[in-house]
Design an enzyme around this catalytic site. Structure first.
Site, PDB file in Angstrom:
ATOM      1  N   ASN A   1       0.841  -1.211   0.000  1.00  0.00           N
ATOM      2  CA  ASN A   1       0.000   0.000   0.000  1.00  0.00           C
ATOM      3  C   ASN A   1       0.867   1.249   0.000  1.00  0.00           C
ATOM      4  O   ASN A   1       0.571   2.222  -0.699  1.00  0.00           O
ATOM      5  CB  ASN A   1      -0.954  -0.008   1.201  1.00  0.00           C
ATOM      6  CG  ASN A   1      -2.193  -0.846   0.928  1.00  0.00           C
ATOM      7  OD1 ASN A   1      -3.097  -0.413   0.225  1.00  0.00           O
ATOM      8  ND2 ASN A   1      -2.207  -2.061   1.463  1.00  0.00           N
TER       9      ASN A   1
ATOM     10  N   ARG B   1       2.768  -0.064  26.225  1.00  0.00           N
ATOM     11  CA  ARG B   1       2.257   0.520  24.983  1.00  0.00           C
ATOM     12  C   ARG B   1       2.347   2.049  25.003  1.00  0.00           C
ATOM     13  O   ARG B   1       2.723   2.686  24.018  1.00  0.00           O
ATOM     14  CB  ARG B   1       0.802   0.082  24.791  1.00  0.00           C
ATOM     15  CG  ARG B   1       0.216   0.467  23.457  1.00  0.00           C
ATOM     16  CD  ARG B   1      -1.244   0.057  23.353  1.00  0.00           C
ATOM     17  NE  ARG B   1      -1.465  -1.371  23.519  1.00  0.00           N
ATOM     18  CZ  ARG B   1      -1.217  -2.293  22.593  1.00  0.00           C
ATOM     19  NH1 ARG B   1      -0.728  -1.938  21.425  1.00  0.00           N
ATOM     20  NH2 ARG B   1      -1.457  -3.565  22.825  1.00  0.00           N
TER      21      ARG B   1
ATOM     22  N   MET C   1       0.998  -2.961  12.432  1.00  0.00           N
ATOM     23  CA  MET C   1       0.373  -3.994  13.264  1.00  0.00           C
ATOM     24  C   MET C   1       0.483  -3.691  14.759  1.00  0.00           C
ATOM     25  O   MET C   1       0.927  -4.530  15.551  1.00  0.00           O
ATOM     26  CB  MET C   1       1.001  -5.367  12.948  1.00  0.00           C
ATOM     27  CG  MET C   1       0.848  -5.775  11.498  1.00  0.00           C
ATOM     28  SD  MET C   1      -0.869  -5.813  10.936  1.00  0.00           S
ATOM     29  CE  MET C   1      -1.426  -7.318  11.734  1.00  0.00           C
ATOM     30  N   ARG C   2       0.106  -2.496  15.139  1.00  0.00           N
ATOM     31  CA  ARG C   2       0.108  -2.117  16.550  1.00  0.00           C
ATOM     32  C   ARG C   2      -1.206  -1.420  16.867  1.00  0.00           C
ATOM     33  O   ARG C   2      -1.686  -0.619  16.062  1.00  0.00           O
ATOM     34  CB  ARG C   2       1.251  -1.128  16.851  1.00  0.00           C
ATOM     35  CG  ARG C   2       2.625  -1.645  16.593  1.00  0.00           C
ATOM     36  CD  ARG C   2       3.111  -2.548  17.685  1.00  0.00           C
ATOM     37  NE  ARG C   2       3.022  -1.930  19.007  1.00  0.00           N
ATOM     38  CZ  ARG C   2       3.190  -2.590  20.145  1.00  0.00           C
ATOM     39  NH1 ARG C   2       3.446  -3.877  20.123  1.00  0.00           N
ATOM     40  NH2 ARG C   2       3.084  -1.973  21.305  1.00  0.00           N
ATOM     41  N   ILE C   3      -1.753  -1.729  18.024  1.00  0.00           N
ATOM     42  CA  ILE C   3      -2.928  -0.985  18.486  1.00  0.00           C
ATOM     43  C   ILE C   3      -2.418   0.287  19.152  1.00  0.00           C
ATOM     44  O   ILE C   3      -1.476   0.248  19.950  1.00  0.00           O
ATOM     45  CB  ILE C   3      -3.754  -1.851  19.461  1.00  0.00           C
ATOM     46  CG1 ILE C   3      -4.339  -3.027  18.685  1.00  0.00           C
ATOM     47  CG2 ILE C   3      -4.849  -1.020  20.120  1.00  0.00           C
ATOM     48  CD1 ILE C   3      -5.017  -4.061  19.541  1.00  0.00           C
TER      49      ILE C   3
ATOM     50  N   HIS D   1      -8.766  -1.492   6.292  1.00  0.00           N
ATOM     51  CA  HIS D   1      -9.028  -2.804   6.873  1.00  0.00           C
ATOM     52  C   HIS D   1      -9.612  -3.702   5.794  1.00  0.00           C
ATOM     53  O   HIS D   1     -10.582  -3.323   5.126  1.00  0.00           O
ATOM     54  CB  HIS D   1     -10.012  -2.677   8.048  1.00  0.00           C
ATOM     55  CG  HIS D   1     -10.322  -3.999   8.664  1.00  0.00           C
ATOM     56  ND1 HIS D   1      -9.415  -4.665   9.476  1.00  0.00           N
ATOM     57  CD2 HIS D   1     -11.406  -4.800   8.564  1.00  0.00           C
ATOM     58  CE1 HIS D   1      -9.949  -5.815   9.853  1.00  0.00           C
ATOM     59  NE2 HIS D   1     -11.149  -5.929   9.313  1.00  0.00           N
TER      60      HIS D   1
ATOM     61  N   LEU E   1     -11.613  -0.530  17.800  1.00  0.00           N
ATOM     62  CA  LEU E   1     -10.755  -1.244  16.853  1.00  0.00           C
ATOM     63  C   LEU E   1     -11.501  -1.544  15.541  1.00  0.00           C
ATOM     64  O   LEU E   1     -12.554  -2.202  15.567  1.00  0.00           O
ATOM     65  CB  LEU E   1     -10.253  -2.550  17.484  1.00  0.00           C
ATOM     66  CG  LEU E   1      -9.220  -3.313  16.664  1.00  0.00           C
ATOM     67  CD1 LEU E   1      -7.923  -2.537  16.550  1.00  0.00           C
ATOM     68  CD2 LEU E   1      -8.978  -4.691  17.271  1.00  0.00           C
TER      69      LEU E   1
ATOM     70  N   GLU F   1      -7.178  -2.337  -2.775  1.00  0.00           N
ATOM     71  CA  GLU F   1      -6.706  -1.398  -1.743  1.00  0.00           C
ATOM     72  C   GLU F   1      -5.767  -0.357  -2.355  1.00  0.00           C
ATOM     73  O   GLU F   1      -5.786   0.809  -1.983  1.00  0.00           O
ATOM     74  CB  GLU F   1      -5.964  -2.141  -0.630  1.00  0.00           C
ATOM     75  CG  GLU F   1      -6.876  -2.998   0.226  1.00  0.00           C
ATOM     76  CD  GLU F   1      -6.155  -3.623   1.405  1.00  0.00           C
ATOM     77  OE1 GLU F   1      -4.934  -3.854   1.296  1.00  0.00           O
ATOM     78  OE2 GLU F   1      -6.821  -3.887   2.414  1.00  0.00           O
TER      79      GLU F   1
HETATM   80  C1  GRF Z   1      -3.348  -4.584   3.917  1.00  0.00           C
HETATM   81  O1  GRF Z   1      -3.937  -5.655   3.284  1.00  0.00           O
HETATM   82  C2  GRF Z   1      -4.317  -3.866   4.804  1.00  0.00           C
HETATM   83  O2  GRF Z   1      -5.641  -4.192   4.552  1.00  0.00           O
HETATM   84  C3  GRF Z   1      -3.956  -4.317   6.188  1.00  0.00           C
HETATM   85  O3  GRF Z   1      -2.603  -4.613   6.146  1.00  0.00           O
HETATM   86  C4  GRF Z   1      -2.221  -4.986   4.843  1.00  0.00           C
HETATM   87  C5  GRF Z   1      -0.931  -4.288   4.531  1.00  0.00           C
HETATM   88  O4  GRF Z   1      -0.313  -4.783   3.391  1.00  0.00           O
HETATM   89  N1  GRF Z   1      -4.325  -3.285   7.134  1.00  0.00           N
HETATM   90  P1  GRF Z   1       0.944  -4.076   2.764  1.00  0.00           P
HETATM   91  O5  GRF Z   1       2.056  -4.061   3.810  1.00  0.00           O
HETATM   92  O6  GRF Z   1       0.546  -2.679   2.373  1.00  0.00           O
HETATM   93  O7  GRF Z   1       1.326  -4.896   1.592  1.00  0.00           O
END
Ligand code: GRF
Length: 222
Positions: free
Chosen positions: A17, A68, A93-95, A112, A147, A177
């Protein structure tokens, strides 16, 4: 002309992304200033993508902090060196703690991989297949303490194909995405989309429903 929206992108992994943002900005199709790419993992491939594109990078590993809140304070202090107007979570990947969210209130986006409010949380693709759903997709939303539950902005939908695996479905969702996330972030950067009173406002109108983009099986926009 208004100043370009200074945008920090937060990642933990591959950063496809992030690459979509880099490519759009690079060809002039997206008017954001990508001021820094931040990762909580030093080996995240997204950091390589950022360096290749000449974007400053920063990395703080969460393991070295007691809790955190302490980690989040360090991240905010680091990000604020660039004075970002917008934070884009792209596989981060963190809240995030309440104090962090307050600090950047209404200025954090996430994507998401599900048609929110359906399937918050993990393993969305397998859950969609297990449920026999006909439609799946991904949702760009503002981040709040709930969340995967903040106000939605833009949703891309595509049909589930009979017999496909979760990995195949994930790849098709990721491809859409890469189209909808830069588009939605661009709207926020232009000031067309705002977070006000815990809701999304689009062109000055309170919008409890996201904008919908429909795609075919191959990820072509309909
Ligand atoms: C994506 O699929 C998004 O929906 C999720 O994390 C993924 C990230 O993928 N939140 P990338 O690192 O951008 O390839």
């Amino acid at each position: 002309m208004a100043a370009r929206c200074k945008t920090a992108i937060l990642i933990s992994g591959s950063g496809t992304n992030l690459q979509a943002f880099i490519d759009r900005v690079g060809c002039g199709a997206l008017d954001l200033e990508l001021c820094v790419v931040f990762s909580n993992k030093p080996d995240a491939y997204g950091l390589v993508r950022a360096r290749d594109a000449g974007i400053p990078t920063a990395c703080i590993e969460h393991g070295q902090f007691a809790d955190r809140s302490a980690f989040d304070r360090a991240v905010a202090a680091k990000l604020d060196e660039w004075r970002p107007n917008l934070l884009v979570l792209a596989g981060f990947m963190r809240i995030l703690s309440p104090d962090f969210l307050t600090h950047y209130a209404g200025r954090i986006l996430n994507i998401h991989p599900a048609l929110l409010p359906a399937y918050p949380g993990l393993n969305t693709h397998q859950r969609v297949l297990d449920a026999g759903d006909r439609w799946h997709g991904s949702t760009v939303h503002f981040v709040t303490e709930k969340l995967d539950g903040g106000p939605r902005i833009l949703q891309g939908r595509l049909p589930v194909t009979a017999g496909e695996t979760a990995d195949q479905l994930a790849a098709r969702v990721q491809a859409i995405e890469h189209q909808i996330y830069p588009e939605a972030a661009g709207w926020v950067g232009e000031g067309r989309v705002e977070f006000r009173d815990d809701r999304t406002w689009i062109d000055g109108v309170m919008s409890d429903e996201p904008v919908i983009r429909m795609f075919d099986r191959r990820g072509k926009r309909l």
